[in-house]
Design a protein around this motif. Structure first.
Motif, PDB file in Angstrom:
ATOM      1  N   PHE A  40      13.168   0.656   4.358  1.00  0.00           N
ATOM      2  CA  PHE A  40      13.982   0.209   3.503  1.00  0.00           C
ATOM      3  C   PHE A  40      13.993   1.005   2.128  1.00  0.00           C
ATOM      4  N   SER A  41      14.978   1.516   1.616  1.00  0.00           N
ATOM      5  CA  SER A  41      15.198   2.083   0.538  1.00  0.00           C
ATOM      6  C   SER A  41      15.487   1.596  -0.797  1.00  0.00           C
ATOM      7  N   ALA A  42      14.928   1.110  -1.552  1.00  0.00           N
ATOM      8  CA  ALA A  42      15.218   0.327  -2.775  1.00  0.00           C
ATOM      9  C   ALA A  42      16.376   0.960  -3.635  1.00  0.00           C
ATOM     10  N   GLN A  43      17.500   0.303  -3.481  1.00  0.00           N
ATOM     11  CA  GLN A  43      18.856   0.553  -4.377  1.00  0.00           C
ATOM     12  C   GLN A  43      18.631   0.725  -5.873  1.00  0.00           C
ATOM     13  N   LYS A  44      18.301   1.841  -6.227  1.00  0.00           N
ATOM     14  CA  LYS A  44      17.978   1.826  -7.725  1.00  0.00           C
ATOM     15  C   LYS A  44      19.103   2.823  -8.556  1.00  0.00           C
ATOM     16  N   GLY A  45      20.095   2.971  -7.750  1.00  0.00           N
ATOM     17  CA  GLY A  45      20.895   3.930  -8.391  1.00  0.00           C
ATOM     18  C   GLY A  45      22.254   3.264  -9.302  1.00  0.00           C
ATOM     19  N   HIS A  46      21.700   2.411  -9.897  1.00  0.00           N
ATOM     20  CA  HIS A  46      22.630   1.623 -10.862  1.00  0.00           C
ATOM     21  C   HIS A  46      22.030   1.734 -12.406  1.00  0.00           C
ATOM     22  N   ASN A  47      22.817   0.961 -13.240  1.00  0.00           N
ATOM     23  CA  ASN A  47      22.455   1.161 -14.403  1.00  0.00           C
ATOM     24  C   ASN A  47      22.065  -0.386 -15.266  1.00  0.00           C
ATOM     25  N   ASP A  48      21.743  -1.235 -14.392  1.00  0.00           N
ATOM     26  CA  ASP A  48      21.304  -2.760 -14.955  1.00  0.00           C
ATOM     27  C   ASP A  48      19.923  -2.689 -14.845  1.00  0.00           C
ATOM     28  N   GLU A  49      19.452  -2.527 -16.278  1.00  0.00           N
ATOM     29  CA  GLU A  49      18.165  -2.342 -16.465  1.00  0.00           C
ATOM     30  C   GLU A  49      17.360  -3.626 -16.279  1.00  0.00           C
ATOM     31  N   GLN A  50      17.974  -4.661 -16.553  1.00  0.00           N
ATOM     32  CA  GLN A  50      17.259  -6.036 -16.309  1.00  0.00           C
ATOM     33  C   GLN A  50      17.139  -6.224 -14.809  1.00  0.00           C
ATOM     34  N   ILE A  51      18.046  -5.794 -13.928  1.00  0.00           N
ATOM     35  CA  ILE A  51      17.595  -6.046 -12.694  1.00  0.00           C
ATOM     36  C   ILE A  51      16.949  -4.885 -12.126  1.00  0.00           C
ATOM     37  N   LEU A  52      16.771  -3.631 -12.776  1.00  0.00           N
ATOM     38  CA  LEU A  52      15.727  -2.686 -12.175  1.00  0.00           C
ATOM     39  C   LEU A  52      14.277  -3.206 -12.448  1.00  0.00           C
ATOM     40  N   GLU A  53      14.142  -3.913 -13.823  1.00  0.00           N
ATOM     41  CA  GLU A  53      12.786  -4.451 -13.974  1.00  0.00           C
ATOM     42  C   GLU A  53      12.555  -5.603 -12.939  1.00  0.00           C
ATOM     43  N   THR A  54      13.445  -6.387 -12.586  1.00  0.00           N
ATOM     44  CA  THR A  54      13.151  -7.415 -11.519  1.00  0.00           C
ATOM     45  C   THR A  54      12.828  -6.749 -10.195  1.00  0.00           C
ATOM     46  N   GLN A  55      13.443  -5.596  -9.844  1.00  0.00           N
ATOM     47  CA  GLN A  55      13.182  -4.875  -8.604  1.00  0.00           C
ATOM     48  C   GLN A  55      11.858  -4.450  -8.655  1.00  0.00           C
ATOM     49  N   ASN A  56      11.187  -3.785  -9.965  1.00  0.00           N
ATOM     50  CA  ASN A  56      10.302  -3.317  -9.714  1.00  0.00           C
ATOM     51  C   ASN A  56       9.069  -4.514  -9.627  1.00  0.00           C
ATOM     52  N   PHE A  57       9.296  -5.523 -10.415  1.00  0.00           N
ATOM     53  CA  PHE A  57       8.538  -6.590 -10.544  1.00  0.00           C
ATOM     54  C   PHE A  57       8.318  -7.128  -8.991  1.00  0.00           C
ATOM     55  N   ILE A  58       9.216  -7.173  -8.017  1.00  0.00           N
ATOM     56  CA  ILE A  58       9.210  -7.589  -6.956  1.00  0.00           C
ATOM     57  C   ILE A  58       8.263  -6.699  -5.830  1.00  0.00           C
ATOM     58  N   GLU A  59       8.666  -5.404  -6.077  1.00  0.00           N
ATOM     59  CA  GLU A  59       7.816  -4.378  -5.426  1.00  0.00           C
ATOM     60  C   GLU A  59       6.327  -4.325  -5.750  1.00  0.00           C
ATOM     61  N   GLN A  60       6.032  -4.656  -7.038  1.00  0.00           N
ATOM     62  CA  GLN A  60       4.691  -4.715  -7.505  1.00  0.00           C
ATOM     63  C   GLN A  60       3.900  -6.011  -7.131  1.00  0.00           C
ATOM     64  N   ASN A  61       4.608  -6.949  -6.574  1.00  0.00           N
ATOM     65  CA  ASN A  61       4.015  -8.218  -6.420  1.00  0.00           C
ATOM     66  C   ASN A  61       4.703  -8.838  -4.990  1.00  0.00           C
ATOM     67  N   ALA A  62       4.755  -7.993  -4.127  1.00  0.00           N
ATOM     68  CA  ALA A  62       5.380  -8.273  -2.929  1.00  0.00           C
ATOM     69  C   ALA A  62       4.365  -9.232  -2.153  1.00  0.00           C
ATOM     70  N   ALA A  63       3.055  -9.202  -2.331  1.00  0.00           N
ATOM     71  CA  ALA A  63       1.947 -10.097  -1.748  1.00  0.00           C
ATOM     72  C   ALA A  63       2.202 -11.332  -2.136  1.00  0.00           C
TER      73      ALA A  63
END
Length: 324
Positions: free
Chosen positions: A209-232
């Motif tokens: 799975f490749s995280a889809q980060k080729g967009h400009n929505d900074e708030q969603i990017l922050e959420t994506q990073n949070f999900i990845e850092q707290n996957a457990a």
């Protein structure tokens, strides 16, 4: 049957030579079987450059002819290619035009891996089903939205063209073509001789799975990073929306617009990627991994894992750990 395999400077040489070897060598197997003999594949390598010898990945591939001298083919198989696909297609527009001419003459067009990009560039895949390498599927969808991409499949035969999955799945494509044109008996025999798993249909268990980060929505990017850092952890969509200071409905809409996944799907896919890495460690039990990825119910974890990989956690562990 005249089979043409085009050779690029940017192609995967194993794909080119491997397909040629499999299609040619199977004639030896075929001649040992007790049935009426047919004229076998006649395989030729065709250079898409000005010289017959193409330097590829540090060594030379000597082709039979140049594209300019090839006016007829029964079957064309475009190999795997490495590089920027839009640029490569633009650089080889003469080859795309040649494919169009061949298609109109009744030539069967095939591809393995991202060779499907060249078939799609003819326009003749529009409205039809196809597959390509799992790692290039996002780019393929963006470039060819009219093609019905089924990227989880290893082989798709839509009746007009045959497309194959990622890189070394050219072996599965060759076995399929052998069986398609010469029968199930020789297809099965060749699969046994080349040690190719005929019943393998899906790329899902190989995809990453490749995280889809080729967009400009900074708030969603922050959420994506949070999900990845707290996957457990146990992640709840309503809480993520609250942390992003959005109404839940707005959050879900913006998340899907940015990533093409709902927040729930994204969470599951990130957790499955973590689980895959843990399963590849021979010392970690499936029960432990279930809890380490934030799932309390092993049955639910199993179902989610199988949804995105096509395998149960136990089967995935068997496939991706060496058992000597």
């Amino acid at each position: 049957m005249r089979v043409i395999i085009p050779v690029f400077k940017d192609c995967v040489s194993a794909s080119v030579v491997g397909m040629m070897d499999m299609l040619k060598l199977t004639e030896n197997f075929y001649n040992h079987l007790p049935h009426q003999k047919k004229k076998w594949f006649s395989v030729q390598l065709v250079s898409l450059h000005e010289e017959r010898t193409v330097q590829n990945n540090g060594f030379d591939i000597t082709c039979d002819i140049l594209l300019a001298d090839c006016d007829h083919a029964d079957l064309v198989i475009v190999p795997a290619i490495v590089g920027d696909l839009p640029t490569l297609i633009e650089e080889h527009q003469d080859f795309v035009d040649w494919l169009k001419v061949q298609y109109k003459k009744g030539t069967k067009l095939c591809s393995t891996c991202n060779g499907a990009f060249f078939l799609a560039s003819t326009g003749y895949l529009d409205g039809r089903e196809a597959t390509t390498s799992w790692f290039a599927s996002g780019d393929f969808r963006n470039m060819f939205p009219k093609v019905k991409l089924i990227d989880e499949k290893i082989i798709v035969d839509n009746g007009a063209m045959v497309t194959g999955g990622a890189t070394l799945s050219f072996q599965n494509l060759c076995i399929y073509l052998i069986e398609k044109y010469y029968g199930k008996e020789i297809g099965t025999y060749a699969a046994k001789m080349f040690l190719v798993e005929k019943g393998k249909h899906s790329q899902l268990n190989y995809s990453i799975f490749s995280a889809q980060k080729g967009h400009n929505d900074e708030q969603i990017l922050e959420t994506q990073n949070f999900i990845e850092q707290n996957a457990a952890e146990k992640l709840i969509v309503s809480r993520l929306a609250e942390d992003a200071t959005m109404a839940e409905r707005t959050f879900i809409r913006r998340f899907k617009t940015a990533t093409s996944n709902t927040p729930s799907e994204y969470i599951q896919r990130v957790k499955v990627e973590l689980a895959k890495k843990l399963l590849e460690n021979e010392n970690t039990s499936i029960k432990e991994i279930c809890y380490e990825t934030g799932y309390e119910d092993q049955s639910y974890f199993r179902n989610v894992f199988k949804k995105y990989t096509g395998l149960t956690p136990a089967d995935y562990k068997k496939q991706f750990t060496f058992q000597l």
